[in-house]
Write an enzyme that holds these catalytic residues in place. Structure first.
Site, mmCIF file in Angstrom:
data_model
loop_
_atom_site.group_PDB
_atom_site.id
_atom_site.type_symbol
_atom_site.label_atom_id
_atom_site.label_comp_id
_atom_site.label_asym_id
_atom_site.label_seq_id
_atom_site.Cartn_x
_atom_site.Cartn_y
_atom_site.Cartn_z
ATOM 1 N N ARG A 1 -3.033 -3.736 1.079
ATOM 2 C CA ARG A 1 -4.152 -4.114 1.940
ATOM 3 C C ARG A 1 -3.924 -5.521 2.486
ATOM 4 N NH1 ARG A 1 -6.176 -1.985 -2.818
ATOM 5 N NH2 ARG A 1 -7.290 0.008 -2.631
ATOM 6 N N LYS B 1 -9.153 -5.866 -4.369
ATOM 7 C CA LYS B 1 -10.294 -4.951 -4.305
ATOM 8 C C LYS B 1 -10.653 -4.381 -5.663
ATOM 9 C CE LYS B 1 -11.931 -0.728 -2.010
ATOM 10 N NZ LYS B 1 -11.610 0.334 -1.035
ATOM 11 N N HIS C 1 -5.440 -2.062 8.603
ATOM 12 C CA HIS C 1 -5.520 -1.090 7.515
ATOM 13 C C HIS C 1 -4.837 0.222 7.887
ATOM 14 C CE1 HIS C 1 -7.221 -0.201 3.569
ATOM 15 N NE2 HIS C 1 -7.503 1.021 4.001
ATOM 16 N N HIS D 1 -4.420 3.286 -6.045
ATOM 17 C CA HIS D 1 -5.711 3.952 -6.177
ATOM 18 C C HIS D 1 -5.994 4.256 -7.644
ATOM 19 C CE1 HIS D 1 -5.441 5.498 -1.771
ATOM 20 N NE2 HIS D 1 -6.120 4.368 -1.853
ATOM 21 N N TYR E 1 -5.115 11.194 2.951
ATOM 22 C CA TYR E 1 -3.884 11.052 3.722
ATOM 23 C C TYR E 1 -3.262 12.406 4.039
ATOM 24 C CZ TYR E 1 -4.419 6.217 2.327
ATOM 25 O OH TYR E 1 -4.921 4.962 2.145
#
Length: 408
Positions: free
Chosen positions: A249, A274, A347, A373, A382
């Site tokens: 990111r 994040k 992004h 993730h 995706y």
């Protein structure tokens, strides 16, 4: 200008000049110093103190409320006063960036800080920031409506949700979640007796939109369009290369430190901004060479620990809409069409990496690990972008007989 403050003013101006600010910026801070000194003279203040700075801050808040100055000017004036106070107390002054004032009262800021602290350890840092941001907007709404947290009603909460609804095109789940968590905290602390669970018990499902990724042809055009002959071009090229090779990111890229790159093993070790989860990724030759070129031939000499810094003084960590500025410039240069809210943002480079992994035949678990993730479900979106792979999954329709003559 009174002699008693001249030493403080010259010390602040010397600091602004020493970090490389231009003449216009130095003049700007000189004007701010004059404002602080004029306030002190008008109030008969002979020496700066914490109380004097607080009085000055309150006066600037009033000016901002009347529309005489903007939030940036108000923040800069407070920063100038605090630098002068720091110089008087310690004999040195340290220039640092400050964000504009939040617009909340001291009491509201303390409640918000306590709410933020109550979430730490239970939620990831990114989720904490999201909740605090949503609640800060809610408190600002209460201020504008002339309402306090102790007197808030369900109609006030409903009015806030109606007002912000147009800005949340993908759903109100995050906002409602943050408001419910905040009132749960406020009920426990005795700040509010309002119960919102019944009204906010049911929320419409979040709409998931399949945002685009860049095609291989578009990716090549973007990389070719970045002019690597300038320091800024070298920096932007390295950031885009790193995003495409790792899927990081933008927030993690601008926070990447020099000591987080293992050049011997060609690896990057970091903690995701994040999720607060550690992540280790391989550093490809293309991205590594681009970063090395930036560090050796473009990055200004400075003490900042981050890899990517501003190319103009002050040479500090990048902040603000860095990703948007990079993409707006180079997408236009590359001739890639881009409109507001079309998903072609920085992004999208991350989505491109995830999509290429899926198209290459990588297991979804592997793609999830590379992208950092926590839940494999976050990586499933995706699949929707892997058009060719989806075509292979399509079932033939020749075995299904049509029931209408027009379909034969």
């Amino acid at each position: 200008m009174e002699k008693k403050f001249s030493t403080l003013v010259e010390g602040v101006l010397a600091e602004t000049a020493s970090i490389g600010l231009g003449d216009a910026s130095v003049r700007y801070y000189r004007s701010c110093c004059h404002t602080v000194v004029g306030f002190c003279d008008g109030r008969g203040i002979d020496q700066l103190t914490e109380q004097a700075v607080e009085e000055f801050r309150a006066a600037m808040d009033e000016r901002a409320h009347r529309g005489e100055i903007g939030p940036t000017m108000r923040s800069t004036l407070e920063k100038t006063a605090r630098m002068m106070l720091q110089l008087q107390q310690t004999g040195v002054v340290v220039w640092q960036r400050r964000r504009p004032a939040s617009g909340l009262s001291t009491t509201e800021e303390s409640v918000l800080a306590a709410f933020s602290e109550s979430l730490r350890g239970e939620l990831a840092s990114g989720s904490v920031r999201l909740a605090v941001c949503e609640v800060r907007q809610f408190l600002r709404y209460l201020d504008s409506a002339g309402c306090t947290l102790g007197s808030v009603t369900l109609d006030d909460v409903r009015g806030f949700l109606v007002k912000v609804r147009p800005r949340h095109t993908s759903g109100m789940g995050n906002t409602v979640w943050a408001i419910k968590r905040f009132f749960g905290f406020a009920n426990q602390q005795g700040c509010s007796e309002l119960k919102v669970e019944a009204m906010l018990a049911r929320v419409g499902p979040r709409r998931q939109r399949a945002l685009p990724c860049f095609t291989p042809e578009e990716t090549g055009r973007i990389l070719a369009a970045i002019e690597t002959g300038s320091p800024r071009g070298k920096r932007d090229y390295a950031m885009v290369r790193l995003a495409l090779s790792t899927g990081l990111r933008c927030g993690d890229i601008v926070s990447l430190r020099l000591d987080q790159i293992d050049w011997r093993r060609d690896e990057i070790h970091l903690v995701q901004h994040k999720t607060s989860a550690p992540l280790t990724l391989p550093l490809s030759a293309e991205a590594g060479n681009a970063i090395a070129d930036w560090i050796l031939h473009g990055r200004p000499a400075c003490q900042a620990p981050e890899v990517f810094v501003r190319v103009y003084a002050p040479f500090v960590k990048l902040s603000g809409p860095t990703g948007a500025l990079i993409m707006n410039q180079w997408l236009h240069k590359a001739g890639v069409s881009h409109q507001a809210h079309d998903g072609k943002t920085f992004h999208a480079l991350r989505r491109t990496t995830g999509t290429r992994l899926v198209e290459s035949g990588a297991e979804l678990e592997l793609a999830s690990q590379v992208l950092g993730h926590r839940d494999v479900a976050s990586s499933r979106r995706y699949i929707a972008l892997a058009d060719e792979s989806l075509r292979k999954c399509c079932l033939p329709l020749d075995r299904f007989a049509p029931t209408r003559e027009g379909l034969r």
